[in-house]
Write an enzyme that holds these catalytic residues in place. Structure first.
Site, mmCIF file in Angstrom:
data_model
loop_
_atom_site.group_PDB
_atom_site.id
_atom_site.type_symbol
_atom_site.label_atom_id
_atom_site.label_comp_id
_atom_site.label_asym_id
_atom_site.label_seq_id
_atom_site.Cartn_x
_atom_site.Cartn_y
_atom_site.Cartn_z
ATOM 1 N N GLY A 59 0.835 -1.191 0.000
ATOM 2 C CA GLY A 59 0.000 0.000 0.000
ATOM 3 C C GLY A 59 0.866 1.235 0.000
ATOM 4 N N GLY A 60 0.345 2.347 -0.567
ATOM 5 C CA GLY A 60 1.128 3.573 -0.614
ATOM 6 C C GLY A 60 2.466 3.335 -1.283
ATOM 7 C CG ASP A 61 5.861 5.366 0.285
ATOM 8 O OD1 ASP A 61 5.112 4.934 1.187
ATOM 9 O OD2 ASP A 61 6.743 6.214 0.487
ATOM 10 C CD GLU A 62 4.300 1.100 4.614
ATOM 11 O OE1 GLU A 62 3.575 0.086 4.728
ATOM 12 O OE2 GLU A 62 4.503 1.904 5.533
#
Length: 361
Positions: A259-262
């Protein structure tokens, strides 16, 4: 002994022959069909045709004898003539019987179906002399056969439609499963797929004695890209990062966008080599994700921070492994970013305050 100049044996033979002929004619006269014999000439001159032709077609046998009124070909439906000629020619070539269905055009009424079984008669020199055969009315049978053929065709069509529907359902299910387990933007497995894979890998390693390595990856300066250049630029960066992570994968490795930048990178290896591989993979990730993103006020240097946790040496189950990798990655963020952090580098005096940090060039 002779009778009127003819031997008794000859008379008896003729009488016997006449009896057999009478019996044959009687039998064929009761059937819905007819016998014929014709010459092998250009017009197939009819030498004999039984009375059944009248029952079937309404034409008198005498009409056909020596082609007096009409030849037999004229009674065959013109659309069926090519198939009849083809069947007869093929059988004569192979010196076997032909078996062909075609329509007769009767004197009155609609065309009706007949089945002809015939063959050639060759003389002693091997020359084709006659064509002869038996023709039977199969109109009623043809209706049933055509109905059965149509039913089979309908069944085949229904099966093909069902197969097509089944394939569509399978494709839709695969697409649904893919959507449920993959990130729409990057195409990587998503958080749900990651948790399922992690459980599977940990269970397998617990059974085989192997070790599992989990790398938690968080991009550095991703928010700056989004804020400066917009979300489209951020999405493009995430897609580029995903491509770089894929390039590191071996066949047994697994990478997911959480999710996101993970992101998460998961692998298994022999216990003695697992830690070395984890560090080596993390260093490659750090190298591959050093990406310069052009911006109006100068390029934004994107990088990443990686937390590295090992099962079972550092965490005894999935939840503990995730918590440790996430904690190590968070510590790396707080300590300057662009680095990998391993629990194995903790000092004995600081087991709970946090690990030491490994800064890469």
């Amino acid at each position: 002994m002779k009778h009127d100049g003819v031997s008794v044996s000859v008379v008896r033979e003729r009488a016997h022959h006449d009896e057999r002929l009478d019996a044959l004619l009687s039998i064929t006269g009761r059937m819905d069909g007819y016998l014929y014999r014709c010459r092998n000439d250009a017009s197939y001159t009819m030498l004999y045709i039984s009375d059944g032709i009248f029952t079937v077609s309404g034409y008198r046998p005498s009409d056909f004898i020596h082609n007096a009124v009409r030849d037999y070909v004229s009674a065959i439906h013109p659309d069926d003539l090519p198939s009849v000629y083809a069947a007869v020619d093929a059988a004569l070539e192979a010196r076997c019987n032909w078996n062909v269905d075609y329509r007769i055009v009767p004197r009155v009424g609609d065309p009706l179906w007949v089945r002809e079984i015939g063959g050639g008669v060759w003389d002693e020199a091997g020359e084709l002399e006659f064509l002869e055969g038996f023709v039977v009315d199969i109109s009623d049978r043809k209706v049933v056969e055509d109905l059965n053929a149509q039913l089979l065709l309908d069944l085949k069509t229904a099966n093909e439609e069902l197969s097509a529907q089944k394939r569509e359902i399978e494709v839709a299910k695969q697409q649904s499963d893919h959507s449920a387990n993959h990130d729409a933007l990057t195409g990587l497995p998503n958080r749900r797929a990651f948790h399922n894979e992690l459980k599977s890998v940990v269970a397998r390693c617990g059974a085989t004695g192997e070790a599992a390595g989990l790398l938690f990856i968080d991009l550095d300066r991703f928010k700056e890209v989004n804020d400066t250049l917009g979300h489209e630029a951020g999405d493009a960066l995430l897609q580029r990062v995903s491509s770089q992570l894929r390039s590191i994968l071996r066949s047994a490795d697994f990478v997911a966008r959480l999710g996101g930048d993970e992101f998460a990178f998961l692998f298994s290896a022999d216990t003695d080599l697992a830690q070395q591989k984890a560090v080596r993979v993390a260093e490659r990730i750090l190298e591959r994700l050093r990406i310069k993103v052009p911006a109006p006020n100068g390029a934004i240097q994107v990088g990443c921070t990686v937390g590295v946790a090992m099962y079972p040496a550092e965490a005894g189950d999935c939840e503990a492994l995730i918590a440790l990798a996430d904690r190590l990655m968070y510590i790396g963020k707080k300590s300057g970013r662009n680095r990998l952090v391993t629990a194995s580098e903790m000092t004995p005096q600081q087991p709970s305050s946090g690990p030491s940090l490994r800064k890469t060039a």
